[in-house]
Design a protein around this motif. Sequence first.
Motif, short mmCIF file in Angstrom:
data_model
loop_
_atom_site.label_atom_id
_atom_site.label_comp_id
_atom_site.label_asym_id
_atom_site.label_seq_id
_atom_site.Cartn_x
_atom_site.Cartn_y
_atom_site.Cartn_z
N ALA A 78 14.10 -12.67 0.62
CA ALA A 78 12.87 -12.03 1.06
C ALA A 78 11.67 -12.90 0.70
N LYS A 79 10.70 -13.01 1.60
CA LYS A 79 9.54 -13.86 1.34
C LYS A 79 8.33 -13.09 0.84
N SER A 80 8.27 -11.80 1.10
CA SER A 80 7.13 -11.00 0.64
C SER A 80 7.66 -9.75 -0.04
N ILE A 81 7.18 -9.52 -1.27
CA ILE A 81 7.67 -8.41 -2.09
C ILE A 81 6.48 -7.68 -2.70
N LEU A 82 6.50 -6.36 -2.58
CA LEU A 82 5.49 -5.53 -3.23
C LEU A 82 6.14 -4.81 -4.41
N VAL A 83 5.49 -4.87 -5.56
CA VAL A 83 5.96 -4.18 -6.77
C VAL A 83 4.91 -3.16 -7.16
N GLN A 223 0.27 1.52 1.40
CA GLN A 223 1.11 1.79 2.57
C GLN A 223 1.09 0.62 3.55
N ARG A 224 -0.08 0.05 3.77
CA ARG A 224 -0.18 -1.06 4.72
C ARG A 224 0.60 -2.28 4.23
N ILE A 225 0.45 -2.59 2.95
CA ILE A 225 1.12 -3.78 2.43
C ILE A 225 2.63 -3.55 2.31
N ALA A 226 3.04 -2.35 1.93
CA ALA A 226 4.47 -2.04 1.85
C ALA A 226 5.14 -2.17 3.22
N ALA A 227 4.44 -1.74 4.26
CA ALA A 227 5.01 -1.85 5.61
C ALA A 227 5.17 -3.30 6.03
N ALA A 228 4.29 -4.18 5.53
CA ALA A 228 4.32 -5.59 5.94
C ALA A 228 5.30 -6.42 5.11
N CYS A 229 5.70 -5.94 3.93
CA CYS A 229 6.54 -6.73 3.03
C CYS A 229 8.03 -6.57 3.36
N ASP A 230 8.78 -7.60 3.02
CA ASP A 230 10.24 -7.56 3.21
C ASP A 230 10.90 -6.61 2.22
N GLU A 231 10.36 -6.58 0.98
CA GLU A 231 10.93 -5.74 -0.07
C GLU A 231 9.82 -4.98 -0.77
N VAL A 232 10.18 -3.79 -1.27
CA VAL A 232 9.29 -3.00 -2.11
C VAL A 232 10.09 -2.53 -3.32
N TRP A 233 9.54 -2.76 -4.51
CA TRP A 233 10.18 -2.34 -5.77
C TRP A 233 9.27 -1.35 -6.48
N LEU A 234 9.87 -0.39 -7.16
CA LEU A 234 9.16 0.59 -7.96
C LEU A 234 9.65 0.47 -9.40
N SER A 235 8.72 0.38 -10.34
CA SER A 235 9.08 0.33 -11.76
C SER A 235 8.69 1.65 -12.41
N VAL A 236 9.67 2.30 -13.02
CA VAL A 236 9.45 3.59 -13.67
C VAL A 236 9.97 3.50 -15.10
N ALA A 237 9.09 3.63 -16.07
CA ALA A 237 9.48 3.59 -17.48
C ALA A 237 10.31 2.35 -17.80
#
Length: 246
Positions: A78-83, A223-237
Amino acid sequence: MVHRRAGLQKTRRHAPTLPRARAMRSGPGIDAGTSVRPISRPPWSAGACRISTSSFVANCCIDAFPVPRISDLHGGMAKSILVTGGARSGKSLLAEQLTLQFGQPAIYVATAQAGDAEMAARITDHRSRRGDGWTTVETPLALVQTLRDTDDGSPRLVDCLTLWLSNLMLAGADWGGEAADLAASLPALQGPVVLVTNEVGAGIVPANALARDFRDAAGVVNQRIAAACDEVWLSVAGCPMRIKPQ
């Protein structure tokens, strides 16, 4: 420690120090009795930066979580990732781990401005934690142009979109247009980019109008950036979860 107030005497007993504490948990990858201890550079720390008032929280973790791997999409990484994640959720360390999987040297695109002593301390803490292998580029407003100027194949970490949005709003800029330009530019970039943002809308409704506007704007940008990224990660605790692609 003895406190005296209004002629009364109260003794405070301190809790056991952190090295003696134990986390009695069980589950995949975690044995019952896994110790919780402070370490100098944890793989998943609680939050983007460590400050003295919360060093107990920020310097401990359960070191049993595996390092997440970037997924293979269309035969390549993946080239674009949102965390994303809340405060002290471990999102910045997660983003750093993901960025370095693309190789070194990496470029740290910082949107923060040292407006006061606390922010200056946070910036210093970030730099010391990252260590070698990073080149820092500061861009409080012109994020899209900076990504284009640094698009030489090196991996880039943008930390963070929330501060970038705050800077744009305080400067009276068209934050909606800037976010749209960023989303449109991501697929055209040659080098990989990892972007950090904050989940700010999961708590109570802010009391003042400016804070409500910021909360709503942050949700739109995410929302806009998540839609454009190849991957989205969520960090919880401190626990990383990939939510796109599933």
